[in-house]
Design a protein around this motif. Structure first.
Motif, PDB file in Angstrom:
ATOM      1  N   ASP A  71      43.246  15.541  22.747  1.00 33.28           N
ATOM      2  CA  ASP A  71      43.183  14.082  22.762  1.00 33.28           C
ATOM      3  C   ASP A  71      43.924  13.458  23.944  1.00 33.28           C
ATOM      4  OD1 ASP A  71      45.741  14.691  21.850  1.00 33.28           O
ATOM      5  OD2 ASP A  71      45.799  13.016  20.440  1.00 33.28           O
ATOM      6  N   ALA A  72      44.346  14.279  24.923  1.00 30.87           N
ATOM      7  CA  ALA A  72      45.068  13.756  26.089  1.00 30.87           C
ATOM      8  C   ALA A  72      44.160  12.863  26.919  1.00 30.87           C
ATOM      9  CB  ALA A  72      45.587  14.906  26.942  1.00 30.87           C
ATOM     10  N   ASP A  73      44.716  11.772  27.395  1.00 27.05           N
ATOM     11  CA  ASP A  73      43.977  10.829  28.234  1.00 27.05           C
ATOM     12  C   ASP A  73      44.595  10.837  29.632  1.00 27.05           C
ATOM     13  OD1 ASP A  73      42.549   8.794  29.390  1.00 27.05           O
ATOM     14  OD2 ASP A  73      43.326   7.210  28.087  1.00 27.05           O
ATOM     15  N   THR A  74      43.923  11.500  30.573  1.00 24.59           N
ATOM     16  CA  THR A  74      44.446  11.608  31.938  1.00 24.59           C
ATOM     17  C   THR A  74      43.774  10.623  32.881  1.00 24.59           C
ATOM     18  OG1 THR A  74      42.856  13.355  32.463  1.00 24.59           O
ATOM     19  CG2 THR A  74      45.018  14.050  31.637  1.00 24.59           C
ATOM     20  N   THR A  75      43.067   9.659  32.341  1.00 19.75           N
ATOM     21  CA  THR A  75      42.336   8.689  33.148  1.00 19.75           C
ATOM     22  C   THR A  75      43.217   8.027  34.201  1.00 19.75           C
ATOM     23  OG1 THR A  75      40.936   8.223  31.244  1.00 19.75           O
ATOM     24  CG2 THR A  75      40.864   6.647  33.044  1.00 19.75           C
ATOM     25  N   ASN A  76      44.410   7.614  33.835  1.00 18.06           N
ATOM     26  CA  ASN A  76      45.285   6.895  34.760  1.00 18.06           C
ATOM     27  C   ASN A  76      46.395   7.768  35.335  1.00 18.06           C
ATOM     28  OD1 ASN A  76      43.924   4.426  34.458  1.00 18.06           O
ATOM     29  ND2 ASN A  76      44.956   4.071  32.515  1.00 18.06           N
ATOM     30  N   LEU A  77      46.240   9.078  35.261  1.00 18.68           N
ATOM     31  CA  LEU A  77      47.246   9.985  35.795  1.00 18.68           C
ATOM     32  C   LEU A  77      46.727  10.666  37.053  1.00 18.68           C
ATOM     33  CD1 LEU A  77      48.485  11.798  32.563  1.00 18.68           C
ATOM     34  CD2 LEU A  77      49.587   9.939  33.786  1.00 18.68           C
ATOM     35  N   ASN A  78      47.589  10.860  38.022  1.00 22.60           N
ATOM     36  CA  ASN A  78      47.260  11.629  39.217  1.00 22.60           C
ATOM     37  C   ASN A  78      47.910  12.989  39.040  1.00 22.60           C
ATOM     38  OD1 ASN A  78      46.907  12.799  41.688  1.00 22.60           O
ATOM     39  ND2 ASN A  78      47.946  11.207  42.858  1.00 22.60           N
ATOM     40  N   LEU A  79      47.140  13.965  38.571  1.00 19.32           N
ATOM     41  CA  LEU A  79      47.687  15.281  38.290  1.00 19.32           C
ATOM     42  C   LEU A  79      48.133  16.015  39.549  1.00 19.32           C
ATOM     43  CD1 LEU A  79      45.225  16.385  35.477  1.00 19.32           C
ATOM     44  CD2 LEU A  79      47.603  15.685  35.222  1.00 19.32           C
ATOM     45  N   ALA A 121      47.823   9.806  24.774  1.00 16.64           N
ATOM     46  CA  ALA A 121      46.705  10.304  23.972  1.00 16.64           C
ATOM     47  C   ALA A 121      45.672   9.193  23.869  1.00 16.64           C
ATOM     48  CB  ALA A 121      47.189  10.708  22.588  1.00 16.64           C
ATOM     49  N   ARG A 122      44.416   9.599  23.714  1.00 13.78           N
ATOM     50  CA  ARG A 122      43.363   8.593  23.505  1.00 13.78           C
ATOM     51  C   ARG A 122      43.651   7.865  22.206  1.00 13.78           C
ATOM     52  NH1 ARG A 122      39.910  12.844  23.906  1.00 13.78           N
ATOM     53  NH2 ARG A 122      40.011  13.555  26.030  1.00 13.78           N
ATOM     54  N   THR A 123      43.495   6.564  22.203  1.00  8.31           N
ATOM     55  CA  THR A 123      43.803   5.776  21.010  1.00  8.31           C
ATOM     56  C   THR A 123      42.615   5.656  20.084  1.00  8.31           C
ATOM     57  OG1 THR A 123      43.294   3.749  22.205  1.00  8.31           O
ATOM     58  CG2 THR A 123      45.607   4.433  22.132  1.00  8.31           C
TER      59      THR A 123
END
Length: 191
Positions: free
Chosen positions: A81-89, A103-105
């Motif tokens: 359920d991790a949300d990496t949309t706004n993360l720069n890995l 996490a995705r809400t």
């Protein structure tokens, strides 16, 4: 007062040698990018805290100059359920940083077909977890709550007394308002 010829020759030779060294360095860097590196003073290791939607939240030790994806990997990887949309890995991380993987809400995507989307999810036993009495192992069963956050929940109630509302979870480091909203149907304040 004049400078002797030998001193002038030595100074010009040193200057010419320095210029040649710089030219060779620049040429090597241009011909083979990455072959020549200059240390940025980041020797050794860094220590960061990774929380949220990772398999094993907590403190991780990494080589200096590490990137966000390496911290996530060191924490056991992303949860489904991790949300990496706004993360720069690929972003570099520094010593002492706290990284929160959201996490995705939306729980609608996780609702099985035919299930009542408005029904609150529950644990396998069908009982809510009492945040005023639960231990680390019980709190650890909640989504997004690992052993570190479970310890913080217990420490909070030891210092501030029993929780009087679910919203008080927002005051605990690592729990956002969205996360406490997601936990609302899974927890109780006890009898």
């Amino acid at each position: 007062m004049t400078i002797g010829l030998s001193i002038r020759v030595a100074l010009w030779s040193a200057l010419a040698g320095g210029l040649v060294a710089v030219a060779i360095f620049l040429w090597l860097d241009w011909m083979m990018p990455g072959a020549v590196t200059i240390e940025s003073g980041q020797a050794g290791e860094i220590v960061v805290e990774v929380e949220g939607a990772v398999a094993t939240p907590g403190i991780v030790h990494l080589p200096a100059g590490s990137r966000l994806h390496q911290a996530v990997d060191a924490s056991g990887g992303l949860l489904p359920d991790a949300d990496t949309t706004n993360l720069n890995l690929a972003a570099r991380i520094g010593d002492g940083e706290r990284i929160d993987i959201p996490a995705r809400t939306s729980s609608a995507a996780a609702t099985p077909t035919g299930a009542d989307a408005t029904a609150p999810p529950s644990d396998p036993a069908g009982a809510l977890i009492d945040i005023n009495n639960a231990g680390v192992s019980e709190l650890d069963q909640l989504p997004g709550v690992g052993p570190v956050i479970a310890e913080r929940i217990i420490a909070y109630r030891e210092v501030n007394g029993p929780f009087t509302s679910i919203e008080e979870l927002d005051e605990i480091e690592g729990i956002s308002a969205e996360m406490s909203e997601e936990l609302r149907p899974l927890v109780t304040l006890g009898a």
